[in-house]
Design an enzyme around this catalytic site. Structure first.
Site, PDB file in Angstrom:
ATOM      1  CG  HIS B  78       2.072  20.099  20.759  1.00 56.47           C
ATOM      2  ND1 HIS B  78       1.690  21.179  19.993  1.00 56.47           N
ATOM      3  CD2 HIS B  78       3.049  19.478  20.055  1.00 56.47           C
ATOM      4  CE1 HIS B  78       2.412  21.208  18.879  1.00 56.47           C
ATOM      5  NE2 HIS B  78       3.240  20.181  18.889  1.00 56.47           N
ATOM      6  CG  ASP B 107     -24.468  17.595   0.538  1.00 50.53           C
ATOM      7  OD1 ASP B 107     -23.498  17.142   1.189  1.00 50.53           O
ATOM      8  OD2 ASP B 107     -25.192  18.515   0.943  1.00 50.53           O
ATOM      9  CD1 TRP B 143       2.410  11.176  20.137  1.00 55.79           C
ATOM     10  CD2 TRP B 143       0.553  10.467  19.110  1.00 55.79           C
ATOM     11  NE1 TRP B 143       2.780  10.605  18.950  1.00 55.79           N
ATOM     12  CE2 TRP B 143       1.664  10.162  18.298  1.00 55.79           C
ATOM     13  CE3 TRP B 143      -0.723  10.119  18.662  1.00 55.79           C
ATOM     14  CZ2 TRP B 143       1.537   9.510  17.069  1.00 55.79           C
ATOM     15  CZ3 TRP B 143      -0.822   9.469  17.422  1.00 55.79           C
ATOM     16  CH2 TRP B 143       0.286   9.174  16.648  1.00 55.79           C
ATOM     17  CB  SER B 170     -15.663  11.778  14.998  1.00 55.34           C
ATOM     18  OG  SER B 170     -15.400  12.803  14.090  1.00 55.34           O
ATOM     19  CB  SER B 171     -11.717   9.354  12.334  1.00 59.03           C
ATOM     20  OG  SER B 171     -11.139  10.392  13.033  1.00 59.03           O
ATOM     21  CG  HIS B 254       4.012   3.883   9.820  1.00 59.34           C
ATOM     22  ND1 HIS B 254       5.000   4.744  10.211  1.00 59.34           N
ATOM     23  CD2 HIS B 254       4.029   3.888   8.475  1.00 59.34           C
ATOM     24  CE1 HIS B 254       5.596   5.241   9.146  1.00 59.34           C
ATOM     25  NE2 HIS B 254       5.031   4.732   8.078  1.00 59.34           N
ATOM     26  CD  GLU B 256      -3.817   9.280  12.909  1.00 57.82           C
ATOM     27  OE1 GLU B 256      -4.742   8.499  12.661  1.00 57.82           O
ATOM     28  OE2 GLU B 256      -3.938  10.521  12.906  1.00 57.82           O
ATOM     29  CE1 TYR B 258       3.999   7.535   5.958  1.00 59.82           C
ATOM     30  CE2 TYR B 258       3.437   5.411   5.042  1.00 59.82           C
ATOM     31  CZ  TYR B 258       4.383   6.308   5.472  1.00 59.82           C
ATOM     32  OH  TYR B 258       5.700   5.987   5.422  1.00 59.82           O
ATOM     33  CB  SER B 269      -1.122  16.118  -6.876  1.00 55.96           C
ATOM     34  OG  SER B 269      -0.147  15.410  -6.156  1.00 55.96           O
ATOM     35  CG  HIS B 303       9.544   2.202  10.861  1.00 57.72           C
ATOM     36  ND1 HIS B 303       9.155   2.274   9.561  1.00 57.72           N
ATOM     37  CD2 HIS B 303       8.824   3.133  11.499  1.00 57.72           C
ATOM     38  CE1 HIS B 303       8.240   3.223   9.429  1.00 57.72           C
ATOM     39  NE2 HIS B 303       8.017   3.748  10.594  1.00 57.72           N
ATOM     40  CG  HIS B 304       7.010   4.001  14.739  1.00 53.99           C
ATOM     41  ND1 HIS B 304       7.028   5.365  14.655  1.00 53.99           N
ATOM     42  CD2 HIS B 304       6.383   3.557  13.627  1.00 53.99           C
ATOM     43  CE1 HIS B 304       6.414   5.742  13.537  1.00 53.99           C
ATOM     44  NE2 HIS B 304       6.024   4.668  12.891  1.00 53.99           N
ATOM     45  CB  THR B 329       8.323   8.893  -0.623  1.00 55.47           C
ATOM     46  OG1 THR B 329       7.678   7.888   0.155  1.00 55.47           O
ATOM     47  CG2 THR B 329       8.014  10.246  -0.020  1.00 55.47           C
ATOM     48  CE  LYS B 332       2.113   9.904  -3.587  1.00 55.06           C
ATOM     49  NZ  LYS B 332       1.155  10.601  -4.451  1.00 55.06           N
ATOM     50  NE  ARG B 451       9.771  12.087  21.002  1.00 57.11           N
ATOM     51  CZ  ARG B 451       8.829  11.403  20.316  1.00 57.11           C
ATOM     52  NH1 ARG B 451       9.062  10.174  19.909  1.00 57.11           N
ATOM     53  NH2 ARG B 451       7.684  11.958  20.032  1.00 57.11           N
TER      54      ARG B 451
END
Lengths: 386, 535
Positions: B78, B107, B143, B170-171, B254, B256, B258, B269, B303-304, B329, B332, B451
């Protein structure tokens, strides 16, 4: 009259019972039973209220604007697009709040980190999927797995309603017993993959990493039973390796220690006696259910590609020595059960799988032989250390 | 001017190829954008189905539908499908469609690479999905692929890793293309500080992608050699350390997260000023805040890992650095609020989704701030509290904003207006059900539910049931979106004007083009660049 009294008592009890059921049902973080857990709870409440306060401010402004500054009310858009003063203010104020948060957080973190001057130490080892506890000061040692009632009920299609099982999935066969008002140092490691030891009432969790040792400490204020679970995904039965800590008065704890020592002596005696095949098979069935069935399946059919079948296995129906060797030392994902089960349980389950689950080899192994193997390994370890 | 462009196209006969080949070999940014968007929508439903399997199992205590191993494989897949198959490709699709049109370019800079990066994505995701049918099941270690657990994966292991490599390549190609386009293809007069914020946030995102995807590729390659070539990067018995993997992974992981949220900020915006009929408030500070958040994303990874057993200095450093994220943040959130302030707002569906984003993302931000407090995180970590947190920052944030973007630009893409009534129904169903789905998970986490468990103690039963009900309402109401998209392509509620939204052409260049946007646009660069935020 008597009947009426009984009725009232019954009603009172059931209301009390309902109250208890509701006590389990919480919305917020527990305050726990240690000073540290209370500090953590206070930090949690502080930051929560700050967030609520800031949130109300932001959302009220936004909804005021949404209500009043809409085209349908004929509001004309102003065309301003920056205001340096406002922007500086809303950068500086949050910064100040955050610094205010960081100070108490640092204090609590430093306190949690200080494991010095502990009165006793317990080594906790995570296994797939159980906990091993080693009391380093008095040699008490045992494994703690999900209790039988929960284990039966949690099988898919068991037909048992979890609500009828007391402390469903939060109960173990051998709880960790500790004294209150004692600084206990925990050492965490793991035998296979990473696990994480979490009892919310103690205020923290700590990862158990294979090959490394982490430490943490607690000082429990009041006697009670505190429950938790493994918090780091550790494979198939990650959800089924709970933790139960029973904290008791120091006197009671001393008694418990004595009982454990006597039980260990009795266990050693049982290993010396000669067992019949029937006795071992009967005993082995429960040992199999608690230790082997989660991978090899309750009927011994295994999971193709991951866990081999026991039923009809060439190893189990072949040379008993080879089978015992694998059980004793482990192989691949299978843990080494040699040090995990006592000699009687080991011999019982080894005999059971040869004469149950559709196998009928007809031979057996005596607990005394296993005990000899265990002693030999222990002696080897000692030599290694020298 | 648009008429001139259309004529220009016909002269050179650069229309789309006919039949299926148009899509396979296309190098047109709009075609590729469409393919990305359609693919990501399909993956959104694939990943969503997996989520519903999870929520169905968690509807009540006891195991009813799936085995624990399959459950773990569902939570793992998932996440992978949603992150790499739905959210990231959807934003790449938007970038493909909108960046050339927003900066006045004909283009993307590297059209053939653009085609290749799309098909490599499809290959990667198909390979990843195929692992579910392999012996031993799909990857089930989360994941994050933490060793040693991930090394216990069955036959799927090398295939999952190769799939990650394909997705990474690809990315990276997509990111190179976006950077090359933004740096080289801007119309004359389109200075960096005149670019729409969506272009800015994607530029910064593209740099994040190039910086961290190779790190992830390296980490999974080390897993591969640990399993097959007897190395011991992550095995203590050979002198390695399983925690090393977590450091490498989160150095990727991390930034990722963002990568999934910065383009979201860009879209919001872009949308809010149009419906507030005002210029974006604090354009410059928005750009700087985005840059600052991107920078911080590289220095907060552990922090993870507050529970992993770091030295106290590490715990404190990562706590302070993480707390800092709240500042840009916050800027924003305040800027978006100030953009609405004293505007002349209307509430079409894109605006509704954007406002819901600001409110719900703020809640996700608050729980993020709570988790930055390391001692409290020792309680929150790996509980349902974190599940609630990151879903608040992903679903009512990235997914809602992708829906907003869909409604916002669909008239420009198809030339037709979507059905506003059904779209609002879609919005209200989503906005209400998402809170029924995720808000109770805060309570579950605080009450002590870990979890990634397929079954739970009975005191967690009520909130889980409510959460599952929310999940099913949310999941099925997304079918409305599919209906609306198909209906709009077929004509919707009528032709859209070129500007679509009132005075939209004041805000950004795409609204100066005809609706639907012709196959080739800006073959001659625009002469007037919108710059209301500078006036």
């Amino acid at each position: 009259m008597k009947k009426a009294r009984q009725l009232f008592a019954g009603l009172a009890l059931s209301i009390f019972g309902l109250g208890l059921a509701h006590a389990d049902y919480t919305l917020n973080l527990t305050e726990g039973v240690t000073k540290v857990s209370k500090d953590v709870h206070d930090l949690h409440m502080l930051i929560l209220w700050i967030c609520v306060f800031v949130g109300i401010g932001v959302f009220c402004t936004m909804f005021y604007s949404i209500y009043h500054h809409r085209k349908s009310k004929g509001h004309k858009a102003e065309q301003f697009h920056h205001n340096t003063t406002v922007e500086i203010i809303w950068t500086i104020i949050p910064t100040a709040i955050l610094i205010g948060m960081a100070i108490p957080a640092t204090k609590t973190m430093l306190e949690m980190d200080d494991v010095q001057d502990a009165d006793m130490s317990i080594k906790v080892t995570g296994w797939q999927w159980k906990w091993e506890y080693d009391y380093l000061d008095n040699g008490i040692h045992f494994f703690s797995s999900l209790d039988e009632a929960s284990n039966k009920a949690r099988q898919k299609g068991s037909g048992i309603d979890p609500k009828t099982v007391p402390h469903y999935l939060l109960n173990v066969d051998h709880p960790l017993v500790v004294p209150i008002r004692t600084k206990i140092r925990f050492l965490f490691t793991a035998a296979d993959v990473i696990h994480s030891w979490w009892v919310p009432d103690l205020g923290w969790k700590k990862d158990a990493n294979p090959g490394f040792i982490n430490d943490a400490w607690t000082y429990i204020e009041k006697p009670g039973t505190y429950r938790g679970q493994c918090a780091e995904l550790c494979g198939k039965d990650h959800g089924f390796m709970p933790i139960v800590v029973i904290a008791m008065e120091k006197e009671d704890y001393k008694q418990w220690v004595e009982q454990q020592k006597e039980a260990a002596a009795a266990e050693a005696n049982a290993a010396e006696k000669s067992w019949t095949q029937e006795e071992l098979v009967a005993k082995g069935e429960t040992i199999y259910a608690n230790n082997c069935a989660s991978c090899h399946m309750p009927d011994g059919s295994g999971m193709p590609g991951t866990f081999p079948a026991i039923k009809g296995s060439p190893i189990v129906t072949g040379d008993i020595k080879q089978q015992i060797e694998i059980m004793f030392n482990g192989k691949g994902m299978m843990p080494a059960f040699g040090q995990m089960l006592n000699a009687v349980d080991f011999a019982a389950v080894a005999t059971f799988i040869r004469n149950g689950l559709g196998n009928s080899v007809g031979d057996m192994v005596q607990p005394s032989e296993i005990a000899a193997m265990q002693n030999a390994t222990a002696a080897n370890d000692d030599t290694d250390e020298e | 001017m648009s008429a001139v462009i259309a004529e220009h196209d016909e002269h050179h006969d650069h229309g789309p190829a006919k039949g299926i080949l148009r899509w396979i070999i296309t190098t047109n940014h709009k075609d590729i954008g469409t393919m990305y968007l359609v693919f990501s929508l399909i993956m959104f439903f694939v990943g969503g189905t997996m989520a519903l399997i999870i929520r169905a199992e968690l509807f009540e205590p006891g195991l009813q539908f799936v085995d624990p191993q399959f459950f773990n494989s569902m939570t793992t897949m998932h996440a992978l499908v949603m992150v790499f198959g739905a959210v990231m490709p959807a934003f790449v699709g938007l970038a493909n469609w909108m960046i050339p049109m927003m900066i006045g370019a004909p283009d993307m800079a590297l059209p053939r690479m653009n085609n290749m990066s799309f098909w490599m994505l499809v290959a990667g995701i198909l390979l990843m999905a195929s692992t579910l049918f392999m012996e031993g099941g799909g990857p089930a270690a989360g994941w994050t692929f933490y060793p040693p657990l991930v090394l216990q994966t069955g036959k799927a292991f090398p295939f999952a890793i190769f799939a990650v490599h394909l997705l990474g390549i690809s990315s990276i190609m997509g990111a190179i293309n976006i950077i090359a386009t933004i740096f080289n293809m801007r119309a004359p007069g389109m200075g960096m500080m005149k670019m729409p914020l969506f272009v800015w946030t994607w530029l910064i995102t593209a740099f994040l992608l190039i910086a961290v995807m190779p790190v992830f590729a390296g980490a999974v390659t080390m897993l591969l050699t640990d399993r097959f070539f007897d190395t011991s990067f992550f095995d203590a018995a050979g002198g390695g350390d399983p925690v090393l993997y977590q450091h490498i992974f989160w150095f990727f992981g991390h930034p990722e997260v963002y990568i999934m949220i910065l383009p979201t900020f860009g879209v919001v915006s872009t949308i809010i000023p149009v419906f507030a009929r005002k210029p974006l408030f604090g354009y410059t500070s928005m750009v700087w805040a985005t840059g600052f958040i991107a920078f911080l994303s590289f220095i907060v990874w552990a922090h993870h890992m507050f529970t992993v057993g770091m030295p106290i200095a590490g715990e404190l450093y990562f706590m302070y650095a993480t707390i800092l994220i709240a500042i840009p943040t916050g800027v924003k959130i305040f800027n978006w609020t100030a953009t609405m302030w004293k505007g002349s707002m209307t509430f079409e569906t894109p605006m509704l989704f954007s406002i819901a984003f600001v409110v719900l993302f703020t809640i996700g931000g608050f729980t993020g701030l709570m988790m930055s407090i390391a001692p409290s995180d020792l309680q929150y970590h790996d509980s349902y509290f974190i599940v609630a947190h990151f879903h608040y920052t992903l679903v009512p944030a990235s997914i809602f904003v992708l829906m907003a973007a869909g409604y916002f630009w669909l008239p420009k893409w198809t030339g037709n207006m979507y059905n506003e009534r059904i779209a609002r129904l879609h919005f209200w169903l989503s906005a209400i059900s998402i809170n029924i789905l995720f808000f109770p998970q805060h309570f579950l986490g605080l009450a002590g539910m870990p979890r990634r468990i397929p079954d739970y103690a009975v005191q967690f039963a009520d909130w889980n049931m409510i959460s599952s009900i929310g999940a099913f309402i949310y999941g099925f109401s997304q079918l409305l979106f599919v209906y609306i998209v198909i209906d709009t392509i077929r004509g919707g509620t009528g032709k859209a004007t070129d500007e679509v939204w009132e005075d939209a052409s004041k805000h950004s260049l795409e609204w100066t083009l005809p609706s639907p946007a012709p196959y080739h646009t800006f073959t001659t660069p625009p002469t007037k660049i919108p710059s209301e935020h500078l006036d």
